[in-house]
Scaffold this motif. Structure first.
Motif, short mmCIF file in Angstrom:
data_model
loop_
_atom_site.label_atom_id
_atom_site.label_comp_id
_atom_site.label_asym_id
_atom_site.label_seq_id
_atom_site.Cartn_x
_atom_site.Cartn_y
_atom_site.Cartn_z
N GLN A 18 0.83 -1.20 0.00
CA GLN A 18 0.00 0.00 0.00
C GLN A 18 0.87 1.26 0.00
N ILE A 19 1.94 1.23 0.78
CA ILE A 19 2.83 2.39 0.87
C ILE A 19 3.71 2.51 -0.37
N ASP A 20 4.36 1.43 -0.75
CA ASP A 20 5.36 1.49 -1.82
C ASP A 20 4.75 1.81 -3.18
N LEU A 21 3.63 1.16 -3.53
CA LEU A 21 3.03 1.40 -4.83
C LEU A 21 2.48 2.82 -4.95
N ILE A 22 1.88 3.32 -3.88
CA ILE A 22 1.33 4.67 -3.94
C ILE A 22 2.45 5.71 -4.01
N MET A 23 3.49 5.51 -3.21
CA MET A 23 4.62 6.45 -3.26
C MET A 23 5.23 6.49 -4.65
N ASP A 24 5.27 5.34 -5.31
CA ASP A 24 5.93 5.25 -6.62
C ASP A 24 5.00 5.61 -7.77
N LYS A 25 3.79 5.03 -7.75
CA LYS A 25 2.91 5.14 -8.91
C LYS A 25 1.94 6.33 -8.88
N LEU A 26 1.51 6.73 -7.67
CA LEU A 26 0.55 7.81 -7.59
C LEU A 26 1.21 9.19 -7.66
N ALA A 27 2.43 9.27 -7.15
CA ALA A 27 3.11 10.58 -7.08
C ALA A 27 3.10 11.34 -8.41
N PRO A 28 3.41 10.71 -9.55
CA PRO A 28 3.40 11.46 -10.81
C PRO A 28 2.03 12.08 -11.13
N GLN B 141 9.24 15.26 0.45
CA GLN B 141 10.10 15.55 -0.70
C GLN B 141 10.08 14.41 -1.72
N LYS B 142 10.07 13.20 -1.24
CA LYS B 142 10.07 12.04 -2.13
C LYS B 142 8.79 12.00 -2.95
N PHE B 143 7.67 12.34 -2.34
CA PHE B 143 6.39 12.25 -3.04
C PHE B 143 6.20 13.42 -4.01
N TRP B 144 6.49 14.63 -3.54
CA TRP B 144 6.16 15.82 -4.34
C TRP B 144 7.29 16.29 -5.25
N GLY B 145 8.52 15.81 -5.00
CA GLY B 145 9.63 16.18 -5.86
C GLY B 145 9.83 17.68 -5.94
N GLU B 146 10.12 18.17 -7.15
CA GLU B 146 10.39 19.60 -7.35
C GLU B 146 9.12 20.40 -7.63
N ASP B 147 7.98 19.72 -7.67
CA ASP B 147 6.74 20.41 -8.04
C ASP B 147 6.09 21.16 -6.89
N VAL B 148 6.50 20.86 -5.65
CA VAL B 148 5.93 21.53 -4.49
C VAL B 148 7.06 22.02 -3.59
N VAL B 149 7.04 23.30 -3.26
CA VAL B 149 8.05 23.88 -2.36
C VAL B 149 7.62 23.61 -0.91
N LEU B 150 8.48 22.95 -0.16
CA LEU B 150 8.17 22.63 1.23
C LEU B 150 8.60 23.80 2.11
N THR B 151 7.73 24.75 2.26
CA THR B 151 8.02 25.92 3.09
C THR B 151 8.15 25.49 4.55
N ASP B 152 8.81 26.34 5.34
CA ASP B 152 8.98 26.05 6.76
C ASP B 152 7.63 25.76 7.41
#
Length: 605
Positions: A270-280, A493-504
């Motif tokens: 449940q965790i691995d497939l969603i982290m990998d396949k849903l993120a895009p 960071q792993k899920f959103w990559g460069e598309d979302v800025v993780l503000t403080d």
């Protein structure tokens, strides 16, 4: 936006729930407490040291069911009373006193399981064959037998049950009673702030300046409590590790999955497939939000904004009732009557007040009506939450009508399927009610933004974070606020990559989730929604027949494992296919939203 949160005493009665279906008076509560004590003492006297035959075992368990019912009603009442106002000292005192009484009851009753695990398997099987009502309880005894401790140890642990739950209580007390938020200023205007205000209002605010300022102010207050919250959480996970080791589990994760009746493979998948396949797919949706709202950058504080805020109508409580009746009519007349009762007989606490628990939940005391906690905001998000909680109510109504109290405690792996199913049924109903392109996009984006984001992103990222925490604990490590912040930020960071800025402040999101004090709960939302998505697709094709089949699944309670329940509904969760298909389904919905957005933009030019 509201000027300020009110005290509970200032809330109109019609917006609050009515606990009188459990107890009309405090005197009624204490009458049942005394009855429970007497029954417990009698059971202990009659059966302690004597559980050696199938007949005696069943007689003992028959009486135990009555005590369980008392415990369920008594515990539910004091917990529900406290949940709506953690600043109420009388509710605090009552909760503490009753919790200690129940701990004592649990300690006295601990001999039952300790003796049953010593009974020959043939006798337990005979007891199962002669009592359908006790079969599930005894099957669980056979499962837990390798993990039971010495009877005196079990008795001591039962007596300490209230103390062992202290980390969660401290977390809630710190969050809901001690944490006081100051107003914040935007362009010279003063705005109030609180947990419910932030999570139900400001996170969805269309004004970027106000939304981001609220996030900053909210995160700043959380940061002041990060060390206390981390200490409570460290105590929680260390307790779980100690108990897991004592009971012979190699990992905390294995220990916490054991009562869910699923193996590690289902959890990790449940965790691995969603982290990998849903993120895009979700990154594409984030980019669409950024484009439509013309944001300078897509930040973590922007992820919950609606795609079309001007088209997001205010929905009154009465309008939501009509919507629920129409959307959930597929379940039949008795389900509609339940919905009407939920509104008319005050099963639902709509209020927003100081000291109230955040989010939403549904509690269903055995053979009583359900109780639903919300903080009503008149937004579509809250309508989906209400549909979700009514899904729990409908599920446990069927369980309570068809199963004894031993067989209603459904595995948490499955328990979110009926609730998320209602969200999908609501969305499908709205899609069929209006073919206007803007309306269709609004419905689809509501499902992505609320149902799938909440269950497949928010809770799933919590689960990924939680797995990392337990891996550290299993390896003998410790967690501090800085460690938890680092883990949470890395997962995001792993899920959103460069598309979302993780503000403080994004890294502090771990502080907001009470489910971390409830074992491996967070991942089960996506597990339940995976099942619900597959069954929902079948309902769209087959209509009432599929709905009737689903009712049979719901009334089964805990007489079947999650794998068996899903199989009854036509879903094989032992394979990757249902989850991969659900992720593909989410991706196709986002494709539709993007296509509709392009069409609408062309139409305005």
């Amino acid at each position: 936006m509201e000027n300020s949160l009110k005290h509970r005493s200032e809330i109109p009665k019609e917006l609050t729930w009515n606990l009188s279906s459990i107890y009309d008076t405090i005197e009624g509560l204490w009458e049942d407490i005394n009855k429970m004590k007497i029954l417990t003492s009698q059971l202990e006297e009659d059966y302690k040291g004597k559980l050696r035959s199938a007949k005696i075992i069943n007689c003992c368990l028959d009486q135990l069911r009555q005590i369980y019912e008392y415990k369920d009603h008594i515990g539910s009442y004091v917990e529900l009373a406290l949940s709506v106002d953690y600043t109420n000292h009388e509710n605090h005192d009552l909760y503490s006193i009753v919790s200690n009484i129940i701990s004592d009851i649990n300690s006295k009753l601990s001999f039952i399981n300790s003796e049953l695990v010593q009974v020959e398997e043939e006798i337990l099987i005979e007891a199962m064959q002669t009592s359908k009502s006790n079969k599930g309880y005894l099957e669980d005894i056979l499962r837990i037998k390798p993990h039971m401790l010495h009877p005196e140890t079990e008795k001591s642990l039962a007596a300490l049950s209230t103390t062992l739950e202290a980390p969660y209580f401290i977390y809630e007390q710190s969050k809901l009673a001690d944490m006081q938020f100051d107003d914040f200023i935007v362009d010279g205007n003063k705005y109030p702030l609180g947990y419910a205000l932030f999570e139900n209002e400001y996170e969805y605010e269309s004004d970027s300046k106000l939304r981001r300022a609220a996030f900053h102010a909210f995160s700043s207050k959380l940061k002041e409590y990060q060390y206390t919250t981390a200490a409570a959480y460290q105590t929680q996970v260390q307790k779980e590790k100690t108990l897991a080791t004592l009971r012979g589990f190699d990992s905390v994760i294995d220990s916490l999955l054991f009562p869910q009746k699923v193996d590690r493979e289902l959890f990790d998948r449940q965790i691995d497939l969603i982290m990998d396949k849903l993120a895009p797919h979700m990154r594409r949706y984030a980019r669409l939000l950024k484009k439509v709202h013309k944001l300078d950058e897509m930040t973590f504080a922007d992820l919950k904004i609606t795609l079309d805020p001007e088209y997001d109508p205010k929905i009154t409580i009465e309008e939501s009732k009509k919507m629920m009746e129409e959307a959930l009519a597929i379940y039949g007349e008795d389900y509609i009557k339940m919905i009407q009762s939920a509104y008319d007989d005050r099963w639902i606490d709509f209020a927003k007040n100081i000291g109230k628990s955040t989010g939403g939940f549904c509690a269903s005391p055995y053979q009583k009506n359900s109780y639903i906690l919300l903080s009503w905001s008149e937004k579509m998000a809250e309508v989906f939450v209400l549909a979700h909680e009514l899904g729990h109510a409908g599920h446990f109504k069927l369980c309570n009508e068809n199963q004894n109290i031993f067989d209603v405690d459904v595995s948490t792996y499955f328990v979110e399927a009926p609730s998320t199913m209602n969200e999908l049924i609501l969305g499908n109903h709205l899609m069929q009610s209006n073919k206007d392109k803007r309306f269709q996009r609004w419905v689809l984006s509501s499902l992505i933004n609320h149902t799938y984001y909440h269950n497949f992103v928010t809770h799933l990222l919590e689960a990924a974070y939680q797995r990392n925490v337990y891996q550290i604990i299993d390896e003998g490590g410790a967690i501090s606020a800085s460690v938890l912040n680092k883990i949470k930020k890395e997962v995001l960071q792993k899920f959103w990559g460069e598309d979302v800025v993780l503000t403080d402040g994004a890294e502090l999101t771990w502080m907001r989730q009470p489910h971390y004090y409830m074992g491996l709960y967070s991942y089960t939302y996506s597990a339940g929604l995976t099942i619900a998505t597959q069954v929902s697709k079948r309902m769209q094709k087959e209509g009432a027949k599929a709905a009737n089949d689903w009712r049979q699944v719901l009334l089964a309670g805990s007489t079947k494992t999650p794998v068996e329940l899903a199989k009854m509904a036509g879903v094989d969760i032992t394979t990757d296919e249902p989850l991969l298909d659900t992720i593909e389904h989410i991706g196709s919905m986002i494709d539709q939203i993007i296509a509709l957005t392009d069409e609408l933009e062309k139409g305005t030019k």
